[in-house]
Design a protein around this motif. Structure first.
Motif, PDB file in Angstrom:
ATOM      1  N   ALA A 133       0.855  -1.188   0.000  1.00  0.00           N
ATOM      2  CA  ALA A 133       0.000   0.000   0.000  1.00  0.00           C
ATOM      3  C   ALA A 133       0.890   1.238   0.000  1.00  0.00           C
ATOM      4  CB  ALA A 133      -0.921   0.006   1.221  1.00  0.00           C
ATOM      5  N   ILE A 134       0.565   2.198  -0.873  1.00  0.00           N
ATOM      6  CA  ILE A 134       1.417   3.370  -1.094  1.00  0.00           C
ATOM      7  C   ILE A 134       0.571   4.635  -1.023  1.00  0.00           C
ATOM      8  CG2 ILE A 134       2.973   4.510  -2.731  1.00  0.00           C
ATOM      9  CD1 ILE A 134       3.352   1.674  -3.991  1.00  0.00           C
ATOM     10  N   GLU A 135       1.122   5.656  -0.423  1.00  0.00           N
ATOM     11  CA  GLU A 135       0.520   6.987  -0.466  1.00  0.00           C
ATOM     12  C   GLU A 135       0.992   7.645  -1.754  1.00  0.00           C
ATOM     13  OE1 GLU A 135      -0.160   9.980   3.068  1.00  0.00           O
ATOM     14  OE2 GLU A 135       1.859  10.243   2.259  1.00  0.00           O
ATOM     15  N   PRO A 136       0.116   7.798  -2.757  1.00  0.00           N
ATOM     16  CA  PRO A 136       0.569   8.235  -4.078  1.00  0.00           C
ATOM     17  C   PRO A 136       1.028   9.684  -4.149  1.00  0.00           C
ATOM     18  CG  PRO A 136      -1.822   8.087  -4.026  1.00  0.00           C
ATOM     19  CD  PRO A 136      -1.331   7.512  -2.731  1.00  0.00           C
ATOM     20  N   THR A 137       0.651  10.482  -3.174  1.00  0.00           N
ATOM     21  CA  THR A 137       1.044  11.887  -3.189  1.00  0.00           C
ATOM     22  C   THR A 137       2.412  12.132  -2.555  1.00  0.00           C
ATOM     23  OG1 THR A 137      -0.207  12.197  -1.143  1.00  0.00           O
ATOM     24  CG2 THR A 137      -1.317  12.752  -3.224  1.00  0.00           C
ATOM     25  N   SER A 138       3.070  11.055  -2.083  1.00  0.00           N
ATOM     26  CA  SER A 138       4.385  11.232  -1.472  1.00  0.00           C
ATOM     27  C   SER A 138       5.355  10.097  -1.785  1.00  0.00           C
ATOM     28  CB  SER A 138       4.250  11.343   0.053  1.00  0.00           C
ATOM     29  OG  SER A 138       3.843  10.107   0.622  1.00  0.00           O
ATOM     30  N   GLY A 139       4.823   8.942  -2.176  1.00  0.00           N
ATOM     31  CA  GLY A 139       5.673   7.789  -2.411  1.00  0.00           C
ATOM     32  C   GLY A 139       5.972   6.991  -1.156  1.00  0.00           C
ATOM     33  N   ARG A 140       5.335   7.338  -0.054  1.00  0.00           N
ATOM     34  CA  ARG A 140       5.566   6.593   1.179  1.00  0.00           C
ATOM     35  C   ARG A 140       4.855   5.243   1.134  1.00  0.00           C
ATOM     36  NH1 ARG A 140       2.918   7.416   7.178  1.00  0.00           N
ATOM     37  NH2 ARG A 140       3.664   5.407   7.948  1.00  0.00           N
ATOM     38  N   VAL A 141       5.584   4.180   1.462  1.00  0.00           N
ATOM     39  CA  VAL A 141       5.000   2.851   1.568  1.00  0.00           C
ATOM     40  C   VAL A 141       4.336   2.755   2.937  1.00  0.00           C
ATOM     41  CG1 VAL A 141       5.441   0.377   1.618  1.00  0.00           C
ATOM     42  CG2 VAL A 141       6.712   1.840   0.023  1.00  0.00           C
ATOM     43  N   LEU A 267       6.786  -3.231  -6.333  1.00  0.00           N
ATOM     44  CA  LEU A 267       7.102  -1.824  -6.084  1.00  0.00           C
ATOM     45  C   LEU A 267       7.111  -1.026  -7.380  1.00  0.00           C
ATOM     46  CD1 LEU A 267       9.889  -1.864  -3.330  1.00  0.00           C
ATOM     47  CD2 LEU A 267       7.403  -1.829  -3.082  1.00  0.00           C
ATOM     48  N   GLN A 268       7.632  -1.593  -8.457  1.00  0.00           N
ATOM     49  CA  GLN A 268       7.644  -0.886  -9.740  1.00  0.00           C
ATOM     50  C   GLN A 268       6.222  -0.621 -10.218  1.00  0.00           C
ATOM     51  OE1 GLN A 268      10.022  -3.689 -11.934  1.00  0.00           O
ATOM     52  NE2 GLN A 268      11.922  -2.536 -11.646  1.00  0.00           N
ATOM     53  N   LEU A 269       5.361  -1.624 -10.117  1.00  0.00           N
ATOM     54  CA  LEU A 269       3.970  -1.438 -10.516  1.00  0.00           C
ATOM     55  C   LEU A 269       3.291  -0.417  -9.623  1.00  0.00           C
ATOM     56  CD1 LEU A 269       1.592  -2.217 -12.282  1.00  0.00           C
ATOM     57  CD2 LEU A 269       1.150  -4.146 -10.752  1.00  0.00           C
ATOM     58  N   GLY A 270       3.575  -0.459  -8.326  1.00  0.00           N
ATOM     59  CA  GLY A 270       2.981   0.507  -7.406  1.00  0.00           C
ATOM     60  C   GLY A 270       3.414   1.925  -7.695  1.00  0.00           C
ATOM     61  N   ALA A 271       4.680   2.127  -8.054  1.00  0.00           N
ATOM     62  CA  ALA A 271       5.173   3.466  -8.368  1.00  0.00           C
ATOM     63  C   ALA A 271       4.499   4.006  -9.631  1.00  0.00           C
ATOM     64  CB  ALA A 271       6.692   3.436  -8.540  1.00  0.00           C
ATOM     65  N   MET A 272       4.328   3.146 -10.646  1.00  0.00           N
ATOM     66  CA  MET A 272       3.692   3.591 -11.886  1.00  0.00           C
ATOM     67  C   MET A 272       2.231   3.963 -11.654  1.00  0.00           C
ATOM     68  SD  MET A 272       3.426   1.707 -15.617  1.00  0.00           S
ATOM     69  CE  MET A 272       2.602   0.241 -14.972  1.00  0.00           C
ATOM     70  N   VAL A 273       1.500   3.134 -10.920  1.00  0.00           N
ATOM     71  CA  VAL A 273       0.092   3.426 -10.659  1.00  0.00           C
ATOM     72  C   VAL A 273      -0.037   4.657  -9.759  1.00  0.00           C
ATOM     73  CG1 VAL A 273      -2.029   2.537  -9.626  1.00  0.00           C
ATOM     74  CG2 VAL A 273      -0.617   1.058 -11.054  1.00  0.00           C
ATOM     75  N   TYR A 283       7.357   9.167  -8.009  1.00  0.00           N
ATOM     76  CA  TYR A 283       8.140   9.299  -6.785  1.00  0.00           C
ATOM     77  C   TYR A 283       9.050   8.087  -6.586  1.00  0.00           C
ATOM     78  CZ  TYR A 283       5.235  13.165  -5.039  1.00  0.00           C
ATOM     79  OH  TYR A 283       4.587  14.377  -4.877  1.00  0.00           O
ATOM     80  N   TYR A 284      10.169   8.307  -5.935  1.00  0.00           N
ATOM     81  CA  TYR A 284      10.895   7.193  -5.340  1.00  0.00           C
ATOM     82  C   TYR A 284      10.040   6.674  -4.190  1.00  0.00           C
ATOM     83  CZ  TYR A 284      15.373   8.198  -7.669  1.00  0.00           C
ATOM     84  OH  TYR A 284      16.366   8.372  -8.587  1.00  0.00           O
ATOM     85  N   LEU A 285       9.844   5.388  -4.122  1.00  0.00           N
ATOM     86  CA  LEU A 285       9.127   4.823  -2.999  1.00  0.00           C
ATOM     87  C   LEU A 285      10.063   4.751  -1.800  1.00  0.00           C
ATOM     88  CD1 LEU A 285       7.040   1.940  -4.608  1.00  0.00           C
ATOM     89  CD2 LEU A 285       6.522   4.383  -4.429  1.00  0.00           C
ATOM     90  N   GLN A 286       9.537   5.140  -0.629  1.00  0.00           N
ATOM     91  CA  GLN A 286      10.318   5.088   0.601  1.00  0.00           C
ATOM     92  C   GLN A 286       9.539   4.309   1.655  1.00  0.00           C
ATOM     93  OE1 GLN A 286      12.600   8.844   1.624  1.00  0.00           O
ATOM     94  NE2 GLN A 286      11.119   9.727   0.191  1.00  0.00           N
ATOM     95  N   HIS A 287      10.260   3.443   2.350  1.00  0.00           N
ATOM     96  CA  HIS A 287       9.644   2.590   3.366  1.00  0.00           C
ATOM     97  C   HIS A 287      10.260   2.928   4.717  1.00  0.00           C
ATOM     98  CE1 HIS A 287       9.010  -1.598   5.272  1.00  0.00           C
ATOM     99  NE2 HIS A 287       7.841  -0.975   5.238  1.00  0.00           N
TER     100      HIS A 287
END
Length: 413
Positions: A133-141, A267-273, A283-287
């Motif tokens: 689950a990702i916050e799309p407005t920040s890239g936070r996982v 993660l790649q699919l999540g970043a694109m969506v 965004y770069y995803l950050q966990h």
């Protein structure tokens, strides 16, 4: 034989013939827009080569004859005879279980949103998979369940690759949302229906029209073939081939309909969506790994994608997938908010993959959910969509969409 028996024999032959209509799976896009502008009403038709091939397939199909006999009662009965040419049905065998225990062991959860994580765990149950689950407005996982699988080298993206291909074709002006592709005979389909029903012939046609170089260029722009995360320990890299796969494996058409030859991570699919959900920011995803990292979280932009005008062109198809298409199982558990998504189902080397990538489109906050499953016959895209529906239901019941993703983090210790 009586006249009645003869008529039934003729009817049986005709009925038997109905099963011999060939399935038309090859389509060709023939678009020549004016040099000065991009056409919004381009025509799509089969090439002469494709028509000849379809005629050949039709003539080479086996014919099944049904014989009519008259029973003692005088009533005709129809019995099936063997086909003139034997046909063998191929049943794929799977060797991996669709179920697993202890998949959350070893997960680093200190910086995750506890509400989102619990919703994901409850939804996934004992399925052999991962939920991100990702916050799309920040890239936070916000949550990553079964991190070992989520951070692995990935798997064939199956039909989720169609999102990348659709954006590439729209960017190049090959199609618009209204452009219809001929699927043979009188059957035609536009982009919205092709996304909703995950039509392979449509996207194979787009791939052949675009060519490998353009398909690969846009795939890399959307983050495939590179790490999606920023300094996420253990993240592995998916792969995108440097050249088109051989024609015997389907060529660029199969790459664009099934993701053949590609390995994509959750993660790649999540970043694109997420970029689709937020209007074009990749965004770069950050966990975050500690509560302190959550408090000091700063988004990191990888690049801006010029897709904002194109998002409305694919949104109807992604919404249609959930409302009446391949992801409609999601609605069994949740329909209070609009969900847009794309499923994917395929298999490789005895393992079946089920993908579903989606986002909740609400005015009070958005969240991207990626479900990836692996296993045997119970594993497929619609099942992944069903799991996502359970997760959205869990979030909704915990007032996640009212409070918003940023509010939910206040429950962290």
């Amino acid at each position: 034989m009586s006249n009645l028996g003869t008529r039934y024999l003729r009817l049986a032959v005709i009925v038997g013939g109905l099963f011999l209509v060939p399935t038309i799976w090859a389509a060709h896009v023939n678009t020549q827009p004016p040099k000065s502008t991009k056409s919004k009403s381009q025509k799509v038709s089969e090439s002469q080569h494709t028509k000849r091939r379809l005629r050949h397939l039709a003539s080479s199909r086996s014919t099944t004859v049904r014989h009519t006999t008259v029973a003692a009662s005088g009533s005709p009965s129809v019995t099936r005879a063997s086909a003139t040419t034997s046909r063998h049905r191929y049943h794929e065998r799977f060797y991996m279980s669709s179920f697993a225990d202890g998949i959350t062991g070893g997960d680093n959860t200190e910086g995750e949103d506890p509400i989102v994580r619990q919703a994901a765990i409850d939804a996934l149950g004992n399925m052999n998979g991962t939920v991100v689950a990702i916050e799309p407005t920040s890239g936070r996982v916000l949550a990553m369940v079964n991190q070992k699988l989520a951070l692995s080298s990935g798997a064939q993206p199956c039909s989720t690759i169609k999102l990348s291909v659709a954006l590439a074709a729209l960017s190049e002006g090959v199609v618009s949302k209204e452009t219809e592709v001929s699927l043979g005979g009188r059957s035609r389909m536009n982009l919205t229906e092709a996304l909703a029903h995950s039509n392979n012939a449509y996207f194979e046609a787009l791939g052949r029209k675009l060519g490998f170089e353009k398909v690969a260029y846009y795939a890399h722009q959307f983050g495939l073939g590179e790490l999606a995360g920023y300094d996420i320990p253990g993240e592995q890299l998916g792969t995108y081939p440097d050249e088109v796969i051989p024609e015997k494996l389907g060529g660029v058409g199969k790459m664009c309909s099934f993701g053949e030859g590609v390995s994509m991570t959750p993660l790649q699919l999540g970043a694109m969506v997420s970029a689709i959900a937020n209007g074009g920011t990749l965004y770069y995803l950050q966990h975050p790994s500690t509560p302190e990292e959550v408090v000091n979280f700063q988004p990191r932009i990888k690049r801006q994608l010029d897709i904002a005008p194109l998002i409305p062109e694919i949104s109807d198809g992604m919404a249609g997938a959930v409302q009446y298409g391949t992801a409609r199982r999601l609605g069994l558990n949740f329909n209070e908010e609009e969900i847009l998504g794309k499923t994917g189902t395929c298999s490789h080397a005895g393992t079946r993959f089920g993908w579903f990538a989606s986002y909740a489109n609400t005015s009070r906050g958005r969240v991207v959910v990626v479900v990836f499953l692996q296993g045997g016959r119970p594993t497929f895209g619609p099942k992944a969509a069903e799991i996502a529906g359970v997760m959205y239901r869990n979030l909704y019941d915990h007032n996640f969409f009212i409070a918003g993703a940023t509010k939910a983090t206040s429950t962290l210790p």
